[in-house]
Design a protein around this motif. Sequence first.
Motif, PDB file in Angstrom:
ATOM      1  N   ASN A 289      36.928 -40.487  24.909  1.00 15.65           N
ATOM      2  CA  ASN A 289      37.378 -41.497  23.922  1.00 15.65           C
ATOM      3  C   ASN A 289      36.219 -42.128  23.161  1.00 15.65           C
ATOM      4  O   ASN A 289      35.955 -43.310  23.274  1.00 15.65           O
ATOM      5  CB  ASN A 289      38.172 -42.594  24.627  1.00 15.65           C
ATOM      6  N   PHE A 290      35.511 -41.329  22.340  1.00 13.44           N
ATOM      7  CA  PHE A 290      34.449 -41.926  21.535  1.00 13.44           C
ATOM      8  C   PHE A 290      35.041 -42.409  20.222  1.00 13.44           C
ATOM      9  O   PHE A 290      35.208 -41.646  19.275  1.00 13.44           O
ATOM     10  CB  PHE A 290      33.310 -40.944  21.281  1.00 13.44           C
ATOM     11  N   ASN A 291      35.371 -43.699  20.175  1.00 12.37           N
ATOM     12  CA  ASN A 291      35.994 -44.305  18.998  1.00 12.37           C
ATOM     13  C   ASN A 291      35.154 -45.475  18.490  1.00 12.37           C
ATOM     14  O   ASN A 291      34.567 -46.210  19.286  1.00 12.37           O
ATOM     15  CB  ASN A 291      37.404 -44.817  19.320  1.00 12.37           C
ATOM     16  N   VAL A 292      35.114 -45.622  17.183  1.00 10.79           N
ATOM     17  CA  VAL A 292      34.503 -46.802  16.561  1.00 10.79           C
ATOM     18  C   VAL A 292      35.492 -47.328  15.519  1.00 10.79           C
ATOM     19  O   VAL A 292      36.358 -46.593  15.040  1.00 10.79           O
ATOM     20  CB  VAL A 292      33.150 -46.475  15.899  1.00 10.79           C
ATOM     21  N   SER A 293      35.358 -48.590  15.156  1.00 16.53           N
ATOM     22  CA  SER A 293      36.204 -49.194  14.124  1.00 16.53           C
ATOM     23  C   SER A 293      35.331 -49.588  12.940  1.00 16.53           C
ATOM     24  O   SER A 293      34.259 -50.173  13.131  1.00 16.53           O
ATOM     25  CB  SER A 293      36.941 -50.428  14.670  1.00 16.53           C
TER      26      SER A 293
ATOM     27  N   ILE B 286      29.486 -55.326  15.587  1.00 19.80           N
ATOM     28  CA  ILE B 286      29.999 -56.056  16.753  1.00 19.80           C
ATOM     29  C   ILE B 286      29.993 -55.096  17.936  1.00 19.80           C
ATOM     30  O   ILE B 286      30.653 -54.052  17.906  1.00 19.80           O
ATOM     31  CB  ILE B 286      31.416 -56.591  16.502  1.00 19.80           C
ATOM     32  N   ARG B 287      29.238 -55.444  18.971  1.00 13.42           N
ATOM     33  CA  ARG B 287      29.041 -54.547  20.116  1.00 13.42           C
ATOM     34  C   ARG B 287      29.165 -55.315  21.422  1.00 13.42           C
ATOM     35  O   ARG B 287      28.667 -56.442  21.539  1.00 13.42           O
ATOM     36  CB  ARG B 287      27.666 -53.885  20.019  1.00 13.42           C
ATOM     37  N   THR B 288      29.830 -54.711  22.387  1.00 10.22           N
ATOM     38  CA  THR B 288      29.957 -55.300  23.717  1.00 10.22           C
ATOM     39  C   THR B 288      28.730 -54.927  24.543  1.00 10.22           C
ATOM     40  O   THR B 288      28.442 -53.739  24.731  1.00 10.22           O
ATOM     41  CB  THR B 288      31.229 -54.819  24.431  1.00 10.22           C
TER      42      THR B 288
ATOM     43  N   GLN C 207      30.276 -46.293  21.781  1.00 15.06           N
ATOM     44  CA  GLN C 207      31.735 -46.294  21.818  1.00 15.06           C
ATOM     45  C   GLN C 207      32.260 -47.721  21.743  1.00 15.06           C
ATOM     46  O   GLN C 207      31.687 -48.650  22.302  1.00 15.06           O
ATOM     47  CB  GLN C 207      32.271 -45.580  23.072  1.00 15.06           C
ATOM     48  N   ASN C 208      33.349 -47.862  20.992  1.00 14.90           N
ATOM     49  CA  ASN C 208      34.045 -49.143  20.795  1.00 14.90           C
ATOM     50  C   ASN C 208      33.284 -50.126  19.900  1.00 14.90           C
ATOM     51  O   ASN C 208      33.667 -51.296  19.815  1.00 14.90           O
ATOM     52  CB  ASN C 208      34.358 -49.814  22.140  1.00 14.90           C
TER      53      ASN C 208
END
Length: 262
Positions: A142-146, A188-190, A218-219
């Motif tokens: 699940n390599f997703n970015v927004s 924006i990164r966790t 990711q994310n």
Amino acid sequence: MKKTIINYLFLLSFIVLSCKPKQNMVYMSDNQMEEQIVQAKFKGLNIQEGDVLLILVSAMDENAVKPFNLNTINKVGSETATGLNQYVQPSEYLVDEYGNINFPVLGNVYTKGLSKVQLKDHLESLLKKYLTDPLVTINLKNFNVSVLGEVKVPGQKESTTQKLNIFQALSLAGDMTDFGDRKKVKLIRTGDNGLEQVINLDLSRSDIVSSPYYYMKQNDVLYVEPDRNKQVQANSNPNRGLTFQIIATALGVATLIFSLTR
């Protein structure tokens, strides 16, 4: 007559000046590309909570390795002397809220914060208790970015590669619109501590390629701010531009008629 012409020329000058070339439309436009710039090194990804890992375990003894793969499928039409030849698909493992995956036989294995290489080495060391020369293959499903804001196709994007830089992420969203401000992009990164970071990026600078935030994780969320023109337009009468055009046309026609009737 003279006063009318002066007013017309003044209005025409105002319209021309308001149509000056738009700024902040070019990436890496600080004219430093001739200088040697060191590109950021891609260090791989660290596993996060909520990731889905595809893991495959292999070894010389096919029977011994079966318990460690959930998706062992018999391959029809290719019988061998030992029976059906077996094709094994990678198994999916969800990283839970505690950073663990529930692995067959081994139980809970902590994965959060590890790279794929580190987790591979860790699993292989644990499996040596049961298998001879185990080999573990790991991929992130699940390599997703927004990508949001002033881009042509905003939304969540799935990447086929995990080595994804900022410009490639923008290309997944169709690139910025004409109103996107290349000097004001937020990432924006966790972080590893679970807290969200907001990093301001200037994509008009050529040294963006050496930034520690050049490669996406990711994310990640990219937000492109609208430029000043878009902000002014959003807060003004949407018919103002049309009104200026009508006034300018009317003055031009009136001036022409007046000059012909003299």
